[in-house]
Each structure stands twice: as C-alpha cells, then as structure tokens.
Design a protein around this motif. Structure first.
Motif, PDB file in Angstrom:
ATOM      1  N   ARG A 122      27.948   9.732   6.198  1.00 38.48           N
ATOM      2  CA  ARG A 122      27.890   8.262   6.129  1.00 38.48           C
ATOM      3  C   ARG A 122      26.597   7.727   5.527  1.00 38.48           C
ATOM      4  O   ARG A 122      26.644   6.945   4.571  1.00 38.48           O
ATOM      5  CB  ARG A 122      28.136   7.664   7.506  1.00 38.48           C
ATOM      6  CG  ARG A 122      29.559   7.815   7.949  1.00 38.48           C
ATOM      7  CD  ARG A 122      29.774   7.143   9.311  1.00 38.48           C
ATOM      8  NE  ARG A 122      31.014   7.623   9.878  1.00 38.48           N
ATOM      9  CZ  ARG A 122      31.156   8.039  11.119  1.00 38.48           C
ATOM     10  NH1 ARG A 122      30.130   7.996  11.949  1.00 38.48           N
ATOM     11  NH2 ARG A 122      32.307   8.480  11.540  1.00 38.48           N
ATOM     12  N   ARG A 126      25.928   5.844   1.776  1.00 38.11           N
ATOM     13  CA  ARG A 126      25.264   4.537   1.671  1.00 38.11           C
ATOM     14  C   ARG A 126      24.084   4.603   0.715  1.00 38.11           C
ATOM     15  O   ARG A 126      23.878   3.698  -0.087  1.00 38.11           O
ATOM     16  CB  ARG A 126      24.841   4.047   3.044  1.00 38.11           C
ATOM     17  CG  ARG A 126      26.006   3.590   3.876  1.00 38.11           C
ATOM     18  CD  ARG A 126      25.543   2.992   5.190  1.00 38.11           C
ATOM     19  NE  ARG A 126      26.719   2.588   5.958  1.00 38.11           N
ATOM     20  CZ  ARG A 126      27.039   3.080   7.148  1.00 38.11           C
ATOM     21  NH1 ARG A 126      26.254   3.961   7.733  1.00 38.11           N
ATOM     22  NH2 ARG A 126      28.115   2.679   7.764  1.00 38.11           N
ATOM     23  N   ARG A 131      24.447   0.021  -0.212  1.00 37.42           N
ATOM     24  CA  ARG A 131      25.168  -0.609   0.905  1.00 37.42           C
ATOM     25  C   ARG A 131      25.250  -2.103   0.650  1.00 37.42           C
ATOM     26  O   ARG A 131      24.246  -2.748   0.383  1.00 37.42           O
ATOM     27  CB  ARG A 131      24.458  -0.334   2.211  1.00 37.42           C
ATOM     28  CG  ARG A 131      25.215  -0.878   3.378  1.00 37.42           C
ATOM     29  CD  ARG A 131      24.558  -0.470   4.659  1.00 37.42           C
ATOM     30  NE  ARG A 131      25.373  -0.957   5.768  1.00 37.42           N
ATOM     31  CZ  ARG A 131      25.119  -0.705   7.008  1.00 37.42           C
ATOM     32  NH1 ARG A 131      24.096   0.018   7.342  1.00 37.42           N
ATOM     33  NH2 ARG A 131      25.893  -1.198   7.943  1.00 37.42           N
TER      34      ARG A 131
END
Length: 132
Positions: A122, A126, A131
């Motif tokens: 994750r 990002r 993000r």
C-alpha cells in the motif's frame, strides 16, 4: 497500467523472503514473470504467466497472473490486479488473490503472512503513483 513495470514489481518486494527477478516480460496476456525467492535456507523458483488483461466496461483495467511453478507449500496461485476508477480522476489499486496449498488448514494458517505481504504494498503504491 503503464506504471506496472519491472521497477515497480521489484519495489513491491517485501523484505523477506528476498526476491530476485529473473524475467519480467510485462503485464499483458502471454507475458511471463520468473522470480527466485531466497529463504536463507533454500532458493525457490516461482514462475507466473499473465493469462488475461484488459479493460472492463466501468473503466477498470486489469491483468491476471497464474502460478505455473510455485514454491512450497503453494499448489495454486491466481492474482488479479485491478486498477479501478476512483474519485476525482484518481485510481484505486486492488489485489485480488486466490491461493491454495494441500490443506485448507494450512491455507488458513498462512493467510496472515499473505495479508502482510500485500499490506506491505500500500505505501509503496502511494509513493510510486502519488496519493490524491
């Protein structure tokens, strides 16, 4: 989809087991990915074949890899990578995973390790893609 490169694949590798990429053709149907896992005790081969890729009617892009040569205790591996349209022009990356060993009990016992391997990705996604 263009960001799913060998460099990203290598960046997504967890700290253990160490992963060495031997071959990375890409993420399109017919492409192969060959890696070696170094468990400190033994080096284990893993070969996956991209069996499908495309775009769904809702704009979701995807590709699916299936294990051809798997390290023990795995007997079956299918990983569906989906890049779904998100809010405000963003994208949501979803890793759908199906795996099996020789035992349902073992499948359940290794689930926490599988979950951790993909949770590791994750923050890397990002950083890699930014993000929103």
């Amino acid at each position: 989809m263009a960001g799913f490169t060998r460099a990203l694949f290598e960046a997504l590798a967890p700290p253990f087991p160490k992963l060495r990429v031997l071959r990375f053709d890409g993420c399109h149907t017919g492409d192969r990915v060959e890696i070696e896992l170094d468990t400190l005790v033994k080096r284990l081969p893993w070969t996956s074949l991209i069996v499908a890729d495309g775009q769904e009617p809702d704009g979701t892009h995807f590709f699916v890899d299936e294990g051809q040569v798997l390290p023990p205790p795995l007997r079956y591996w299918q990983h569906r990578h989906r890049i779904q349209p998100g809010p405000n022009g963003s994208s949501v990356i979803v890793d759908d995973l199906e795996y099996r060993t020789a035992s349902r009990l073992l499948d359940v016992l290794i689930y926490p390790a599988m979950w951790a391997q993909f949770a590791w990705r994750r923050p890397i996604y990002r950083r890699w893609f930014g993000r929103v």
